[in-house]
Motif scaffolding. Sequence first.
Motif, PDB file in Angstrom:
ATOM      1  N   VAL A   1       0.803  -1.218   0.000  1.00 23.28           N
ATOM      2  CA  VAL A   1       0.000   0.000   0.000  1.00 23.28           C
ATOM      3  C   VAL A   1       0.840   1.275   0.000  1.00 23.28           C
ATOM      4  O   VAL A   1       0.327   2.362   0.289  1.00 23.28           O
ATOM      5  CB  VAL A   1      -0.999  -0.006   1.171  1.00 23.28           C
ATOM      6  CG1 VAL A   1      -2.110  -1.005   0.906  1.00 23.28           C
ATOM      7  CG2 VAL A   1      -0.294  -0.325   2.488  1.00 23.28           C
ATOM      8  N   SER A   2       2.108   1.153  -0.335  1.00 22.77           N
ATOM      9  CA  SER A   2       2.951   2.308  -0.644  1.00 22.77           C
ATOM     10  C   SER A   2       4.206   1.797  -1.348  1.00 22.77           C
ATOM     11  O   SER A   2       4.641   0.668  -1.108  1.00 22.77           O
ATOM     12  CB  SER A   2       3.340   3.095   0.618  1.00 22.77           C
ATOM     13  OG  SER A   2       4.245   2.355   1.414  1.00 22.77           O
ATOM     14  N   PRO A   3       4.787   2.597  -2.220  1.00 21.86           N
ATOM     15  CA  PRO A   3       6.019   2.177  -2.904  1.00 21.86           C
ATOM     16  C   PRO A   3       7.173   1.917  -1.937  1.00 21.86           C
ATOM     17  O   PRO A   3       7.941   0.965  -2.114  1.00 21.86           O
ATOM     18  CB  PRO A   3       6.321   3.356  -3.837  1.00 21.86           C
ATOM     19  CG  PRO A   3       4.993   3.971  -4.103  1.00 21.86           C
ATOM     20  CD  PRO A   3       4.242   3.839  -2.799  1.00 21.86           C
ATOM     21  N   THR A   4       7.324   2.750  -0.915  1.00 21.24           N
ATOM     22  CA  THR A   4       8.431   2.551   0.021  1.00 21.24           C
ATOM     23  C   THR A   4       8.283   1.249   0.789  1.00 21.24           C
ATOM     24  O   THR A   4       9.268   0.529   1.022  1.00 21.24           O
ATOM     25  CB  THR A   4       8.534   3.738   0.995  1.00 21.24           C
ATOM     26  OG1 THR A   4       8.923   4.901   0.260  1.00 21.24           O
ATOM     27  CG2 THR A   4       9.576   3.486   2.079  1.00 21.24           C
ATOM     28  N   TYR A   5       7.046   0.897   1.171  1.00 25.08           N
ATOM     29  CA  TYR A   5       6.848  -0.367   1.892  1.00 25.08           C
ATOM     30  C   TYR A   5       7.185  -1.565   1.003  1.00 25.08           C
ATOM     31  O   TYR A   5       7.673  -2.594   1.499  1.00 25.08           O
ATOM     32  CB  TYR A   5       5.412  -0.462   2.402  1.00 25.08           C
ATOM     33  CG  TYR A   5       5.207  -1.569   3.423  1.00 25.08           C
ATOM     34  CD1 TYR A   5       5.987  -1.631   4.572  1.00 25.08           C
ATOM     35  CD2 TYR A   5       4.223  -2.544   3.253  1.00 25.08           C
ATOM     36  CE1 TYR A   5       5.802  -2.635   5.514  1.00 25.08           C
ATOM     37  CE2 TYR A   5       4.021  -3.543   4.189  1.00 25.08           C
ATOM     38  CZ  TYR A   5       4.821  -3.592   5.315  1.00 25.08           C
ATOM     39  OH  TYR A   5       4.638  -4.591   6.250  1.00 25.08           O
ATOM     40  N   ALA A   6       6.972  -1.450  -0.307  1.00 21.12           N
ATOM     41  CA  ALA A   6       7.357  -2.526  -1.224  1.00 21.12           C
ATOM     42  C   ALA A   6       8.855  -2.763  -1.184  1.00 21.12           C
ATOM     43  O   ALA A   6       9.323  -3.905  -1.304  1.00 21.12           O
ATOM     44  CB  ALA A   6       6.908  -2.192  -2.646  1.00 21.12           C
ATOM     45  N   GLU A   7       9.625  -1.707  -1.008  1.00 20.99           N
ATOM     46  CA  GLU A   7      11.076  -1.853  -0.884  1.00 20.99           C
ATOM     47  C   GLU A   7      11.461  -2.341   0.513  1.00 20.99           C
ATOM     48  O   GLU A   7      12.376  -3.149   0.678  1.00 20.99           O
ATOM     49  CB  GLU A   7      11.759  -0.511  -1.180  1.00 20.99           C
ATOM     50  CG  GLU A   7      11.594  -0.033  -2.613  1.00 20.99           C
ATOM     51  CD  GLU A   7      12.218  -0.986  -3.617  1.00 20.99           C
ATOM     52  OE1 GLU A   7      13.311  -1.514  -3.337  1.00 20.99           O
ATOM     53  OE2 GLU A   7      11.603  -1.215  -4.678  1.00 20.99           O
ATOM     54  N   GLU A   8      10.757  -1.861   1.516  1.00 20.78           N
ATOM     55  CA  GLU A   8      11.108  -2.211   2.894  1.00 20.78           C
ATOM     56  C   GLU A   8      10.935  -3.696   3.181  1.00 20.78           C
ATOM     57  O   GLU A   8      11.728  -4.294   3.927  1.00 20.78           O
ATOM     58  CB  GLU A   8      10.263  -1.390   3.875  1.00 20.78           C
ATOM     59  CG  GLU A   8      10.669   0.088   3.920  1.00 20.78           C
ATOM     60  CD  GLU A   8       9.777   0.910   4.824  1.00 20.78           C
ATOM     61  OE1 GLU A   8      10.204   2.002   5.237  1.00 20.78           O
ATOM     62  OE2 GLU A   8       8.636   0.476   5.114  1.00 20.78           O
ATOM     63  N   ILE A   9       9.899  -4.331   2.612  1.00 25.64           N
ATOM     64  CA  ILE A   9       9.668  -5.746   2.927  1.00 25.64           C
ATOM     65  C   ILE A   9      10.683  -6.663   2.254  1.00 25.64           C
ATOM     66  O   ILE A   9      10.681  -7.870   2.506  1.00 25.64           O
ATOM     67  CB  ILE A   9       8.233  -6.192   2.571  1.00 25.64           C
ATOM     68  CG1 ILE A   9       7.972  -6.108   1.066  1.00 25.64           C
ATOM     69  CG2 ILE A   9       7.213  -5.391   3.369  1.00 25.64           C
ATOM     70  CD1 ILE A   9       6.643  -6.705   0.657  1.00 25.64           C
ATOM     71  N   LEU A  10      11.574  -6.100   1.453  1.00 27.34           N
ATOM     72  CA  LEU A  10      12.675  -6.883   0.888  1.00 27.34           C
ATOM     73  C   LEU A  10      13.866  -6.934   1.840  1.00 27.34           C
ATOM     74  O   LEU A  10      14.880  -7.563   1.533  1.00 27.34           O
ATOM     75  CB  LEU A  10      13.111  -6.283  -0.452  1.00 27.34           C
ATOM     76  CG  LEU A  10      12.054  -6.279  -1.566  1.00 27.34           C
ATOM     77  CD1 LEU A  10      12.537  -5.445  -2.754  1.00 27.34           C
ATOM     78  CD2 LEU A  10      11.740  -7.697  -2.014  1.00 27.34           C
ATOM     79  N   THR A  11      13.764  -6.281   2.993  1.00 31.02           N
ATOM     80  CA  THR A  11      14.866  -6.201   3.943  1.00 31.02           C
ATOM     81  C   THR A  11      14.560  -7.033   5.188  1.00 31.02           C
ATOM     82  O   THR A  11      13.392  -7.234   5.543  1.00 31.02           O
ATOM     83  CB  THR A  11      15.113  -4.744   4.376  1.00 31.02           C
ATOM     84  OG1 THR A  11      13.997  -4.294   5.171  1.00 31.02           O
ATOM     85  CG2 THR A  11      15.278  -3.838   3.163  1.00 31.02           C
ATOM     86  N   PRO A  12      15.604  -7.502   5.891  1.00 29.26           N
ATOM     87  CA  PRO A  12      15.373  -8.266   7.125  1.00 29.26           C
ATOM     88  C   PRO A  12      14.602  -7.486   8.184  1.00 29.26           C
ATOM     89  O   PRO A  12      13.857  -8.071   8.959  1.00 29.26           O
ATOM     90  CB  PRO A  12      16.797  -8.589   7.596  1.00 29.26           C
ATOM     91  CG  PRO A  12      17.628  -8.560   6.358  1.00 29.26           C
ATOM     92  CD  PRO A  12      17.025  -7.474   5.510  1.00 29.26           C
TER      93      PRO A  12
END
Length: 477
Positions: free
Chosen positions: A219-230
């Motif tokens: 539900v946001s572009p930044t969260y799409a990137e964040e869930i790729l991190t530990p």
Amino acid sequence: MPKNLNVLFLAAEAEPFVKVGGLGDVASALPRALRNLPADVRGDSVLDVRLVLPHHGVVKADARPLAMFPLEREGRDVMVQVSETTLDGMPVYLLSGGPITSVGSVYSSNPAIDAEKYSFFSLAALELPRVLNWNVDVIHAHDWHTALAVYAMLLKRRAGESKGVASVLTLHNLPYMGADLTEILASYNLPVAQTDLPDWAHALPLPLGIFSADAVVTVSPTYAEEILTPEFGCGLEDFIHRRREVLRGIINGIDTRTFDPAADPAIPFQFTSENPAIREKNKTALQEKLNLPVDPVTPMIAMVGRMDVQKGVDLALNVLEKITDIPWQFVLLGTGDPALEEAARKLQMEYPGRVRAELRFDGALARHIYAAADMLLMPSRYEPCGLAQMIAMRYGCLPIVHATGGLKDTVTDEIGFVFKSATPRSLRTALVKALSVYPDRDRWRTLQQAAMRKDFSWAQPAREYFELYQTLLLKEK
């Protein structure tokens, strides 16, 4: 591309029928925004978007019985009752049956009960288009509650069924994955996923949905990137990396017809970005209502939402307690963690002339706070999207946010105050900066008007979802 693009929305809740959290806003507003896309966006396509919900005991709807059909479980038929109502002309289907009617609330305190309820709902919803004799093009599921429908559709596709139907899973909050479905899958004659998911995730509904969906949307572009991190991936980051080609972020919107300071009946004095001076009357009214000293000059800080460590409530209370040399008032509205509620009560007792802790859910009071407070604190440790900051800006209340998820995507220094790390020191720096800017009325008014004029409607997100549907259907051909 089909002239008629048929989309079935699956969700656990939707305003005005039933709402517990932000999902209820999204599941109500987004499908209606899709149906209302202008011709210059949708071209020749006619969007037929329909919503399906569990018929919870607390659902408020004037619905008529429509159909009944069986769903096989452990070799026996469990009957599904379908009722129909509408929302702004959009068909809304309410599904009932034993696992749903046995629980009156939307969510229970027992994960196993919710797992049974939402598994039944998901599989029944997947059968609904056949019962309606309605050829669906896209199944759009939301969160773990409906993710099993996406997995079951993949299994159907592998069996030669559901060809040409695309699936979308919108992921609102990754840590909430649902309970283990091993026994439930077996009862519906569905296999456990044979995939490279971590062993612990093979029978959890949300990971199954992430594994199965043609598109996974955060539900946001930044969260799409964040869930790729530990830090934010909850143990699924490696798996999500391998599915990165189907992952994207689309920021949520807000219903700007409902959240409109120029017409909102919940606020004493309506106003616009052109006459924000009227807004100050709402502050006076709120001070009087909450028995705070009436003072238009003292900056009013607010927090509205769930009392949870994720939301950084502990950070806010900690920092406010230490800023005693600058005048401020603080209004908190919300409920949740008993320890945080107690800490809020303690702060109010310590500063009775500055602090009001309203420990309850009150939608009307929330709107009054947005229309009265000068600043909104959102020091969330993580925030997939967040709606409060967008609503606050719409009402001229400037947000102070941690640069994470949707907060980072929606708030800039031109319309609020952003800090980089979820620590007391970083929050304190941002809050002190906002308090130092506040006395400069011309500068504050400029920030306020810019925030109010920012477009946070569903028009752009709906367009992005429509374009995603089109891309997926072209691949399915």
